[in-house]
Write an enzyme that holds these catalytic residues in place. Structure first.
Site, PDB file in Angstrom:
ATOM      1  N   TYR A 260      -0.946   4.546  12.804  1.00 17.14           N
ATOM      2  CA  TYR A 260      -2.317   5.026  12.655  1.00 17.14           C
ATOM      3  C   TYR A 260      -3.191   4.445  13.790  1.00 17.14           C
ATOM      4  O   TYR A 260      -2.686   3.733  14.662  1.00 17.14           O
ATOM      5  CB  TYR A 260      -2.841   4.695  11.254  1.00 17.14           C
ATOM      6  CG  TYR A 260      -2.042   5.408  10.176  1.00 17.14           C
ATOM      7  CD1 TYR A 260      -2.158   6.790  10.016  1.00 17.14           C
ATOM      8  CD2 TYR A 260      -1.136   4.728   9.367  1.00 17.14           C
ATOM      9  CE1 TYR A 260      -1.404   7.465   9.060  1.00 17.14           C
ATOM     10  CE2 TYR A 260      -0.379   5.401   8.401  1.00 17.14           C
ATOM     11  CZ  TYR A 260      -0.512   6.763   8.259  1.00 17.14           C
ATOM     12  OH  TYR A 260       0.234   7.437   7.322  1.00 17.14           O
TER      13      TYR A 260
ATOM     14  N   PRO B  99       0.826  -1.221   0.000  1.00 15.75           N
ATOM     15  CA  PRO B  99       0.000   0.000   0.000  1.00 15.75           C
ATOM     16  C   PRO B  99       0.853   1.261   0.000  1.00 15.75           C
ATOM     17  O   PRO B  99       1.831   1.352   0.735  1.00 15.75           O
ATOM     18  CB  PRO B  99      -0.790  -0.122   1.314  1.00 15.75           C
ATOM     19  CG  PRO B  99      -0.001  -1.060   2.166  1.00 15.75           C
ATOM     20  CD  PRO B  99       0.675  -2.000   1.226  1.00 15.75           C
TER      21      PRO B  99
ATOM     22  N   ASN C 162       1.933   1.156  11.342  1.00 14.04           N
ATOM     23  CA  ASN C 162       2.539   2.444  10.955  1.00 14.04           C
ATOM     24  C   ASN C 162       2.101   3.655  11.774  1.00 14.04           C
ATOM     25  O   ASN C 162       2.202   4.790  11.318  1.00 14.04           O
ATOM     26  CB  ASN C 162       2.289   2.733   9.464  1.00 14.04           C
ATOM     27  CG  ASN C 162       2.842   1.644   8.546  1.00 14.04           C
ATOM     28  OD1 ASN C 162       3.333   0.630   9.030  1.00 14.04           O
ATOM     29  ND2 ASN C 162       2.790   1.840   7.251  1.00 14.04           N
TER      30      ASN C 162
HETATM   31  C1  LIG Z   1       4.970   6.961  -0.806  1.00 15.08           C
HETATM   32  C2  LIG Z   1       4.646   5.914   0.217  1.00 15.08           C
HETATM   33  C3  LIG Z   1       3.349   5.832   0.711  1.00 15.08           C
HETATM   34  C4  LIG Z   1       3.007   4.853   1.649  1.00 15.08           C
HETATM   35  N1  LIG Z   1       1.695   4.731   2.061  1.00 15.08           N
HETATM   36  C5  LIG Z   1       1.308   3.678   2.822  1.00 15.08           C
HETATM   37  C6  LIG Z   1      -0.063   3.424   3.083  1.00 15.08           C
HETATM   38  O1  LIG Z   1      -0.979   4.115   2.607  1.00 15.08           O
HETATM   39  N2  LIG Z   1      -0.368   2.352   3.859  1.00 15.08           N
HETATM   40  C7  LIG Z   1       0.598   1.542   4.387  1.00 15.08           C
HETATM   41  O2  LIG Z   1       0.273   0.586   5.103  1.00 15.08           O
HETATM   42  N3  LIG Z   1       1.916   1.753   4.124  1.00 15.08           N
HETATM   43  C8  LIG Z   1       2.286   2.777   3.341  1.00 15.08           C
HETATM   44  N4  LIG Z   1       3.617   2.936   3.013  1.00 15.08           N
HETATM   45  C9  LIG Z   1       4.617   1.970   3.498  1.00 15.08           C
HETATM   46  C10 LIG Z   1       4.907   0.930   2.426  1.00 15.08           C
HETATM   47  O3  LIG Z   1       3.766   0.100   2.198  1.00 15.08           O
HETATM   48  C11 LIG Z   1       6.082   0.021   2.844  1.00 15.08           C
HETATM   49  O4  LIG Z   1       5.784  -0.547   4.083  1.00 15.08           O
HETATM   50  C12 LIG Z   1       7.428   0.733   2.939  1.00 15.08           C
HETATM   51  O5  LIG Z   1       7.652   1.581   1.818  1.00 15.08           O
HETATM   52  C13 LIG Z   1       8.584  -0.266   3.027  1.00 15.08           C
HETATM   53  O6  LIG Z   1       8.530  -1.164   1.936  1.00 15.08           O
HETATM   54  P1  LIG Z   1       9.574  -1.082   0.706  1.00 15.08           P
HETATM   55  O7  LIG Z   1      10.945  -1.307   1.299  1.00 15.08           O
HETATM   56  O8  LIG Z   1       9.150  -2.187  -0.229  1.00 15.08           O
HETATM   57  O9  LIG Z   1       9.454   0.289   0.109  1.00 15.08           O
HETATM   58  C14 LIG Z   1       3.988   3.935   2.110  1.00 15.08           C
HETATM   59  C15 LIG Z   1       5.295   4.041   1.610  1.00 15.08           C
HETATM   60  C16 LIG Z   1       5.631   4.994   0.681  1.00 15.08           C
HETATM   61  C17 LIG Z   1       7.030   5.034   0.124  1.00 15.08           C
END
Ligand SMILES: Cc1cc2nc3c(=O)[nH]c(=O)nc-3n(C[C@H](O)[C@H](O)[C@H](O)COP(=O)(O)O)c2cc1C
Length: 373
Positions: A186, A28, A184
């Site tokens: 929330y 997400p 996260n």
């Molecule tokens: C731009 C952005 C927006 C994000 N928005 C959400 C979100 O709406 N809900 C959520 O659970 N995590 C959100 N995250 C966290 C990501 O889902 C993920 O946990 C985090 O980027 C680490 O994973 P990665 O190493 O694959 O980037 C967001 C991350 C980024 C970079």
């Protein structure tokens, strides 16, 4: 040279009754590109469709607000709070289905991390404790978070109803499943967090009490739509407002949290850590994903720094998780699954202006006219 095939990532699996053609999911990501009323746009439809075309078997949407009260976190965040939202999401969902992928709606109450909500001037949380850190500039925030109002029992009941209503809207929109946002920093994670939750009622104190609201929401949603949708919850230690937070009770807390959630009737747990492969706590070599699996007995989606397909495949091969979810690596490679399967190189870099100055979807992301794969 023979390309490595990472077969573990490309075997079919299922979440509840939802069948997936592989084990790579889009994580997400909030992109603040909806209308001011929270309606998803055609541009967003094109954005999600690109990941489906790129071979992701499951897409999890950005966090969607669930009511017209305190749940919205960001201006231009999409919602799933009413029939108009559901109607617009249907078009996005249909496009993803046409491309052969499945899509879950992430249901989110922003709690005290809310920094942009046209419906409310104040924020809600378990207790009147201000989150650490500062609001996110990429979502139009600045300065400290507000100190939230401590929720009354009645407001807790209203939030439970809002999750159920949103899950029904997601079903009406044709989503294959919902992911309850329990991570996260929330609202549901705030209840779980020792220093943000100083309540003295049944929702505060012991970790069993602090996970109560998340578990109640899971049960409520299972009861309402469990026959129609796959249902999961996302759990983390870190927060938007406190990246380095760790559960004070370490594995003892993990055992209570994951076993409680495992008994609610949900289909899957999604864990996210800064580095999914790192041990969850200082005194263990076990990952949070593996603990989720061990104590819940449920399938697990794992997320966090799994850019390298060797790491992603290792999480599946080791039995720690069933599905890997990618966020930033997916933005850098909209077709990460196809590339990995075909032995093509991956781009390690995000285009510099992708998330800045505002983290909204840019047109070139949809049509692929710039160097984003
Ligand atoms: C731009 C952005 C927006 C994000 N928005 C959400 C979100 O709406 N809900 C959520 O659970 N995590 C959100 N995250 C966290 C990501 O889902 C993920 O946990 C985090 O980027 C680490 O994973 P990665 O190493 O694959 O980037 C967001 C991350 C980024 C970079």
């Amino acid at each position: 040279m023979q390309a490595q095939r990472y077969d573990a990532l490309f075997t079919p699996t299922s979440v509840g009754d939802v069948e997936l053609t592989n084990r790579v999911a889009l994580a997400p990501m909030t992109r603040v590109s909806a209308t001011a009323e929270g309606l998803p746009t055609n541009q967003m439809g094109g954005y999600y469709r690109r990941f489906a075309d790129g071979g992701f078997a499951l897409l999890i949407t950005e966090g969607l607000y669930i009511d017209h009260q305190a749940s919205q976190g960001y201006l231009f965040q999409p919602g799933i709070a009413d029939a108009a939202h559901a109607e617009c999401w249907k078009r996005v969902v249909d496009g993803v289905h046409e491309a052969g992928a499945k899509i879950f709606a992430q249901l989110m109450h922003a709690g005290s991390q809310s920094q942009g909500n046209p419906h409310m001037d104040s924020t809600l949380g378990p207790s009147a404790v201000r989150p650490r850190g500062e609001q996110l500039a990429m979502y139009r925030g600045s300065g400290l978070f507000q100190t939230p109002k401590a929720m009354t029992g009645e407001q807790i009941g209203e939030v439970r109803e809002a999750f159920v209503n949103a899950a029904r809207m997601a079903r009406d929109a044709g989503f294959d499943g919902v992911e309850i946002h329990g991570a996260n920093g929330y609202l549901l994670d705030e209840f779980l967090t020792d220093y943000l939750n100083t309540r003295t009622d049944a929702y505060g104190g012991s970790v069993a009490n602090r996970v109560r609201l998340a578990a109640e929401v899971c049960r409520d949603v299972v009861e309402a739509v469990g026959a129609d949708l796959a249902i999961g919850i996302r759990i983390s230690q870190g927060k938007v407002s406190d990246n380095h937070h760790r559960w004070r009770g370490a594995e003892e807390d993990a055992a209570v949290i994951f076993s409680t959630l495992g008994e609610t009737g949900i289909d899957i747990i999604h864990t996210t850590e800064y580095r999914a492969l790192a041990p969850a706590f200082a005194d263990t070599d076990t990952t949070l994903a593996a603990m989720a699996k061990k104590y819940s007995g449920l399938p697990v989606i794992v997320n966090g720094n799994l850019d390298d397909p060797r790491d992603a495949a290792a999480m599946i091969d080791s039995g720690a998780a069933d599905i890997v979810a990618l966020a930033k690596p997916a933005l850098a490679n909209r077709d990460w699954p196809r590339r990995v399967r075909g032995g093509q190189p991956l781009s390690p870099d995000l285009p510099t202006d992708l998330l800045g100055p505002i983290a909204n979807v840019k047109d070139w992301e949809v049509v692929g006219a710039r160097g984003d794969s």
